[in-house]
Motif scaffolding. Structure first.
Motif, PDB file in Angstrom:
ATOM      1  N   ILE A  65       0.855  -1.193   0.000  1.00 31.58           N
ATOM      2  CA  ILE A  65       0.000   0.000   0.000  1.00 31.58           C
ATOM      3  C   ILE A  65       0.893   1.245   0.000  1.00 31.58           C
ATOM      4  O   ILE A  65       1.858   1.349   0.757  1.00 31.58           O
ATOM      5  N   ASN A  66       0.542   2.188  -0.830  1.00 28.49           N
ATOM      6  CA  ASN A  66       1.284   3.433  -0.994  1.00 28.49           C
ATOM      7  C   ASN A  66       1.339   4.206   0.330  1.00 28.49           C
ATOM      8  O   ASN A  66       0.315   4.389   0.987  1.00 28.49           O
ATOM      9  N   GLU A  67       2.529   4.693   0.691  1.00 29.55           N
ATOM     10  CA  GLU A  67       2.694   5.417   1.960  1.00 29.55           C
ATOM     11  C   GLU A  67       1.895   6.710   2.009  1.00 29.55           C
ATOM     12  O   GLU A  67       1.452   7.122   3.079  1.00 29.55           O
ATOM     13  N   ASP A  68       1.700   7.364   0.879  1.00 29.32           N
ATOM     14  CA  ASP A  68       0.868   8.572   0.857  1.00 29.32           C
ATOM     15  C   ASP A  68      -0.580   8.231   1.221  1.00 29.32           C
ATOM     16  O   ASP A  68      -1.247   8.985   1.939  1.00 29.32           O
ATOM     17  N   ILE A  73      -4.884   8.366   5.920  1.00 27.63           N
ATOM     18  CA  ILE A  73      -5.812   7.816   6.907  1.00 27.63           C
ATOM     19  C   ILE A  73      -5.212   7.712   8.307  1.00 27.63           C
ATOM     20  O   ILE A  73      -5.902   7.346   9.250  1.00 27.63           O
ATOM     21  N   GLU A  74      -3.932   8.040   8.442  1.00 35.96           N
ATOM     22  CA  GLU A  74      -3.227   7.833   9.711  1.00 35.96           C
ATOM     23  C   GLU A  74      -3.906   8.476  10.918  1.00 35.96           C
ATOM     24  O   GLU A  74      -4.100   7.794  11.938  1.00 35.96           O
ATOM     25  N   PRO A  75      -4.332   9.750  10.874  1.00 35.96           N
ATOM     26  CA  PRO A  75      -4.955  10.336  12.078  1.00 35.96           C
ATOM     27  C   PRO A  75      -6.217   9.588  12.518  1.00 35.96           C
ATOM     28  O   PRO A  75      -6.398   9.298  13.702  1.00 35.96           O
ATOM     29  N   GLY A  76      -7.065   9.247  11.562  1.00 36.64           N
ATOM     30  CA  GLY A  76      -8.283   8.518  11.897  1.00 36.64           C
ATOM     31  C   GLY A  76      -7.993   7.117  12.398  1.00 36.64           C
ATOM     32  O   GLY A  76      -8.649   6.615  13.312  1.00 36.64           O
TER      33      GLY A  76
END
Length: 182
Positions: free
Chosen positions: A119-122, A127-130
């Motif tokens: 999965i692409n890091e961007d 979605i990281e904060p959620g």
């Protein structure tokens, strides 16, 4: 990989053996006016409703990872709003369970798994904060039930007088206990 032909064959046999199902006269509106929000854990499939005394057509069951509500208008809230204003529910029962797999996850581990699957890091950063807010808040199943019940009770889109309750289930035995939420 699933064998879709086997599923279709099983279903054809099931339908042939149960002609009474089409004659039951059920609608999408739950007879008991209750929606249950629970976890997607496979151990609860078929057992949860039966263990609580509910049959086909009596309740709406909404399943999601960890029986969590994460945003003011996430998929669970949307489903509950449809259930309330379109299907006439008056009560919501949030059911967590013992030994929930969500306890074993953390956002960093989950993101590493995503990276290892290409999965692409961007996309992950998007979605990281959620993901952190959701996964890293979930450590004790009963606390998550209490959080979710309180969140829904104070949600501005549900009518006053609507009942929101919590409970815990043992996924191995089906034992249920009510969880008092202040």
């Amino acid at each position: 990989m699933i064998d879709i032909n086997k599923i279709v064959e099983f279903n054809n046999n099931y339908v042939a053996e149960h002609p009474e199902l089409g004659e039951a006269g059920l609608t999408s509106k739950p007879m008991k006016k209750l929606a249950i929000v629970t976890c997607m854990d496979t151990r609860l499939v078929c057992m949860l409703e039966e263990a609580l005394g509910f049959g086909r057509g009596e309740v709406i069951t909404i399943k999601t990872a960890g029986n969590s509500v994460t945003q003011p208008i996430d998929n669970i809230v949307q489903s509950l709003l449809v259930s309330t204003y379109g299907m006439g529910i008056t009560d919501v029962l949030v059911i967590g369970h013992e030994n929930c797999g969500m306890i074993d996850f953390s956002a960093p581990q989950f993101m590493e798994q995503m990276k290892s699957k290409g999965i692409n890091e961007d996309a992950i950063r998007m979605i990281e904060p959620g993901l952190i807010d959701w996964m890293d808040r979930f450590h004790i199943s009963e606390d998550n039930v209490k959080y979710t019940v309180k969140f829904l009770r104070h949600h501005p889109l549900f009518p006053r007088g609507m009942g929101f309750y919590g409970g815990m289930m043992d996924p191995d035995t089906g034992a249920f206990r009510y969880v008092e939420v202040e």
